[in-house]
Design a protein around this motif. Structure first.
Motif, PDB file in Angstrom:
ATOM      1  N   ILE A   1       0.857  -1.194   0.000  1.00  0.00           N
ATOM      2  CA  ILE A   1       0.000   0.000   0.000  1.00  0.00           C
ATOM      3  C   ILE A   1       0.893   1.245   0.000  1.00  0.00           C
ATOM      4  O   ILE A   1       1.744   1.402   0.878  1.00  0.00           O
ATOM      5  CB  ILE A   1      -0.930  -0.021   1.231  1.00  0.00           C
ATOM      6  N   PRO A   2       0.733   2.114  -1.007  1.00  0.00           N
ATOM      7  CA  PRO A   2       1.588   3.304  -1.085  1.00  0.00           C
ATOM      8  C   PRO A   2       1.464   4.176   0.173  1.00  0.00           C
ATOM      9  O   PRO A   2       0.407   4.211   0.804  1.00  0.00           O
ATOM     10  CB  PRO A   2       1.059   4.059  -2.310  1.00  0.00           C
ATOM     11  N   GLU A   3       2.524   4.885   0.484  1.00  0.00           N
ATOM     12  CA  GLU A   3       2.585   5.637   1.735  1.00  0.00           C
ATOM     13  C   GLU A   3       1.384   6.565   1.947  1.00  0.00           C
ATOM     14  O   GLU A   3       0.791   6.581   3.026  1.00  0.00           O
ATOM     15  CB  GLU A   3       3.892   6.435   1.785  1.00  0.00           C
TER      16      GLU A   3
ATOM     17  N   THR B   1      -1.630   6.482   0.661  1.00  0.00           N
ATOM     18  CA  THR B   1      -2.855   5.714   0.896  1.00  0.00           C
ATOM     19  C   THR B   1      -2.839   5.133   2.300  1.00  0.00           C
ATOM     20  O   THR B   1      -3.845   5.159   3.017  1.00  0.00           O
ATOM     21  CB  THR B   1      -2.959   4.560  -0.130  1.00  0.00           C
TER      22      THR B   1
ATOM     23  N   GLU C   1       6.759  -0.544   0.150  1.00  0.00           N
ATOM     24  CA  GLU C   1       5.644  -0.826  -0.759  1.00  0.00           C
ATOM     25  C   GLU C   1       6.136  -1.206  -2.158  1.00  0.00           C
ATOM     26  O   GLU C   1       5.490  -1.984  -2.866  1.00  0.00           O
ATOM     27  CB  GLU C   1       4.665   0.348  -0.826  1.00  0.00           C
TER      28      GLU C   1
ATOM     29  N   THR D   1      -7.331  -3.190  -0.445  1.00  0.00           N
ATOM     30  CA  THR D   1      -6.447  -2.077  -0.799  1.00  0.00           C
ATOM     31  C   THR D   1      -5.061  -2.600  -1.161  1.00  0.00           C
ATOM     32  O   THR D   1      -4.462  -2.173  -2.156  1.00  0.00           O
ATOM     33  CB  THR D   1      -6.341  -1.086   0.378  1.00  0.00           C
ATOM     34  N   ALA D   2      -4.574  -3.548  -0.349  1.00  0.00           N
ATOM     35  CA  ALA D   2      -3.234  -4.096  -0.585  1.00  0.00           C
ATOM     36  C   ALA D   2      -3.186  -4.862  -1.913  1.00  0.00           C
ATOM     37  O   ALA D   2      -2.298  -4.647  -2.738  1.00  0.00           O
ATOM     38  CB  ALA D   2      -2.841  -5.010   0.574  1.00  0.00           C
TER      39      ALA D   2
ATOM     40  N   ALA E   1      -3.426  -2.533  -4.848  1.00  0.00           N
ATOM     41  CA  ALA E   1      -2.213  -1.713  -4.978  1.00  0.00           C
ATOM     42  C   ALA E   1      -1.115  -2.534  -5.654  1.00  0.00           C
ATOM     43  O   ALA E   1      -0.420  -2.066  -6.548  1.00  0.00           O
ATOM     44  CB  ALA E   1      -1.760  -1.218  -3.609  1.00  0.00           C
ATOM     45  N   VAL E   2      -0.981  -3.773  -5.203  1.00  0.00           N
ATOM     46  CA  VAL E   2       0.051  -4.647  -5.759  1.00  0.00           C
ATOM     47  C   VAL E   2      -0.262  -4.983  -7.221  1.00  0.00           C
ATOM     48  O   VAL E   2       0.616  -4.947  -8.089  1.00  0.00           O
ATOM     49  CB  VAL E   2       0.180  -5.925  -4.895  1.00  0.00           C
TER      50      VAL E   2
END
Lengths: 436, 252
Positions: free
Chosen positions: A393-395, A397, B73, B101-102, B105-106
């Motif tokens: 998860i980007p920082e 977010t 990330e 979300t994870a 995102a990936v």
């Protein structure tokens, strides 16, 4: 420079009083004239409060000193506005320049909504508003009263439970003018014995303006009011101050929540008087600010009779050079045995330059009470942030998720389910906008 | 797949890893064993890129690429995964929201299409059932009020959902009873394949009964002091870490 310097303290030609412009005097009831006069005199003596005042130590109104003001006539069009959410049966009303825009909505039986001018000759309105107040400690309330020429009046008849929530949208549009527009909404909400109502306020706008609202709210015996506010004023140039006087009687329930994301500077000052027994009074809130925004929450809760509960739980997130002030005082009078009072402020500081000033206070004269208060401030949890990031998860977010979770806990406490969900959603939207 | 060369790393200014070399090729499972304080968890955090764990010398290559400049990330997006020894509790973030979300995102970082709600829930349901996780847990705050075993299962759920190329399991066996241990091991074993690698960090041999390693390494005093086949784990179980204690002590 000296010649151009504007008058800072007092006088009846204070720029803010002048900014109110001509106030018509024909056909106003005597109480209105008397109130204006008392208030004008009081404001002329005090002027705006300065940080030398104890209650204003952390909130300076200097920015208002060098402004030119013009009364918001409410004539500017606000074409862009859409209600932030739609709830079932919601009664949606607009307030422009402190005046209610009449529309043809048919109201449920037992619910009255008026523009103040239409009803200010009636005794019951005078009963609530014609209080010969002492404005010495509340100059902003005095300013509102000095300029009183209209307002919004909401009353629910005894025993009537209104399911339809009432949304009041206070709109401002002043992107071109040199002067700062002044708007002085005056609100009266009376929930009579055993009645119930939900009121939502949305304060928003664009450009340079100063909203100085005064609200009188009475929740009678066994009545319920859910009162939810979203202060979403212009972040760069909107100013917002609200002074609320809340009175609750035996067995009343007041569920209040204020979400603050807007305004360059805002303050919400609530005087909550619990005048009966077994009242439940909730004054909760959440704030999320950035840049150089400033917000101030000053709560004064008085327990006068036995066995009432009051709760004030605020959670806030501050970024950049934003600053928040939380001053809360619970005053438990001698008769108020069995009082349960709870007051907390939790703040997250996302930058080294953000600041929170919290001053919780208890003043207790009864001996059998349960009171707690506290304040915390901290940073985002590094461990939690790393955990989220380690999953891809980007920082930004990840930070938003943690902030949302933190504020969500405060919003979850809203008693009205549909409003609660709407506010949770609002918070998310506000964040996305802030990130964009 | 994962190649560590002469790795020196400090935590809070103190050198914990002191010249560690390790190579785990694709398709293999390596176990990292060692006494307490030998640097096992430090190694896992350094691989994941945690702040405060500083590489002072040497490097970590993942798929031939130096990870030094990669954010946690970015490492995750590249296919690295760390199952935490102590999963973090995050109130207010539900497990489902976190997983979605994870995962997206990936997927996004890998140039794959994000999953819509329906496809995501289907996948989650399937993986959750395989690990015997109560779906009510998914609606609660992440790891909040979970037992030790539930937390570890949740780590393996994340592992199976994200299906990374390389996973580091940091004492995933601690806090698990034997039944949970089997379920967790099955979850890991289901992912074993020719193009995936694992580094299993553990203090005890027990987990290795269920996740059979190709190689076993002993970490003591911040470096690998012995490597061997699966039989090395059994020897350690029998003899303990006593023989390595001196090296570890010297290091500390």
């Amino acid at each position: 420079m000296t010649a151009a310097k504007k008058q800072k303290t007092g006088g009846t030609d204070h720029p803010l009083l002048r900014g109110c412009g001509h106030i018509e005097s024909g056909n106003t009831p005597d109480w209105v004239a008397a109130l204006r006069e008392t208030a004008t005199e009081s404001f002329a003596v005090t002027g705006l409060p300065t940080p030398a005042w104890e209650d204003w130590k952390y909130t300076a109104l200097r920015a208002l000193d060098n402004m030119d003001f013009a009364r918001d006539t409410g004539l500017s069009a606000v074409p862009y506005y859409h209600a932030p959410f739609a709830l079932p049966e919601m009664i949606s009303l607009r307030i422009l320049g402190g005046r209610l825009v009449k529309n043809a909505t048919e109201l449920p039986r037992g619910l009255e909504i008026h523009t103040l001018k239409d009803v200010w000759h009636e005794d019951w309105v005078a009963h609530y508003l014609a209080v010969p107040g002492n404005f010495a400690d509340t100059p902003l309330e005095a300013l509102n009263a000095a300029c009183l020429c209209d307002g919004i009046v909401i009353r629910v008849a005894a025993g009537t439970r209104i399911e339809a929530p009432v949304l009041l949208s206070f709109l401002h549009e002043n992107t071109d003018a040199e002067e700062t527009q002044l708007s002085m909404p005056r609100i009266l909400i009376a929930v009579e014995e055993g009645a119930a109502l939900t009121v939502i306020e949305h304060h928003t706008g664009r450009g340079k303006y100063f909203t100085n609202q005064a609200a009188t709210i009475t929740v009678h015996k066994g009545a319920k009011l859910g009162h939810y506010r979203w202060q979403d004023e212009d972040k760069q140039s909107g100013f917002h101050i609200t002074t609320t006087r809340l009175s609750c009687f035996d067995g009343a329930e007041y569920d209040g929540f204020t979400l603050t994301t807007g305004a360059k500077l805002s303050r919400h000052e609530i005087f909550a008087d619990l005048l009966g027994e077994e009242i439940r009074c909730i004054l909760n809130g959440a704030y999320r600010l950035g840049e150089r925004q400033h917000t101030d929450t000053t709560l004064k809760t008085g327990h006068f009779e036995p066995r009432s509960t009051s709760k004030q739980i605020y959670k806030g997130v501050l970024n950049d050079q934003a600053r928040a002030v939380f001053q809360g005082k619970i005053h438990v009078h001698r008769h108020a045995q069995g009082t349960d009072g709870h007051q907390l402020n939790h703040a997250l500081l996302l930058s080294g330059e953000a600041e929170i000033d919290a001053k919780p206070e208890l003043e207790i004269y009864a001996d059998d009470v349960k009171c707690a208060h506290g304040a915390t401030s901290g940073k985002l949890d590094d461990q939690a942030l790393f955990y989220l990031k380690s999953r891809g998860i980007p920082e930004n977010t990840a930070k938003d998720m943690l902030i949302e979770a933190f504020l969500g806990e405060a919003i979850e406490a809203i008693g009205h389910t549909a409003v609660r969900d709407a506010f949770l959603h609002l918070q998310n939207t506000a964040e996305q906008e802030a990130a964009a | 797949m994962l190649k560590i060369e002469n790795l020196h790393a400090t935590v809070g200014g103190k050198e914990v890893l002191k010249g560690l070399d390790l190579e785990v090729p694709a398709g293999e499972v390596h176990a990292m064993m060692g006494p307490n304080g030998s640097g096992k968890s430090t190694l896992s955090y350094v691989i994941a890129g945690r702040d405060g764990y500083e590489i002072t010398k040497g490097r970590i290559l993942f798929d031939g690429k130096d990870t030094a400049e990669m954010e946690p990330e970015e490492r995750a997006a590249a296919g690295l995964f760390l199952a935490f020894q102590y999963p973090v509790e995050i109130p207010g973030v539900t497990t489902t929201n976190f997983l979605k979300t994870a995962l997206n995102a990936v997927r996004k970082a890998r140039g794959e299409k994000e999953l819509d709600a329906v496809a995501f829930l289907k996948l989650q349901k399937e993986k959750t059932a395989a690990l015997g996780i109560d779906t009510l847990m998914l609606k609660r705050g992440l790891n909040v009020g979970f037992s030790g075993g539930e937390k570890k299962r949740n780590e393996v759920l994340q592992l199976t959902m994200l299906s990374p190329k390389f996973a580091v399991l940091d004492e995933t066996d601690s806090g698990l009873d034997i039944d949970a241990l089997k379920i967790v091991a099955e979850g890991v074993n289901s992912l074993r394949g020719a193009d995936r690698g694992f580094l299993v960090i553990t203090h005890y041999q027990r987990l290795l009964d269920y996740i059979k390693p190709d190689r076993v390494h002993v970490l003591a005093g911040g470096k690998i002091v012995k490597s061997g086949g699966p039989e090395l784990a059994l020897e350690l179980e029998k003899d303990g870490y006593g023989v390595f204690a001196e090296q570890n002590g010297k290091a500390a």
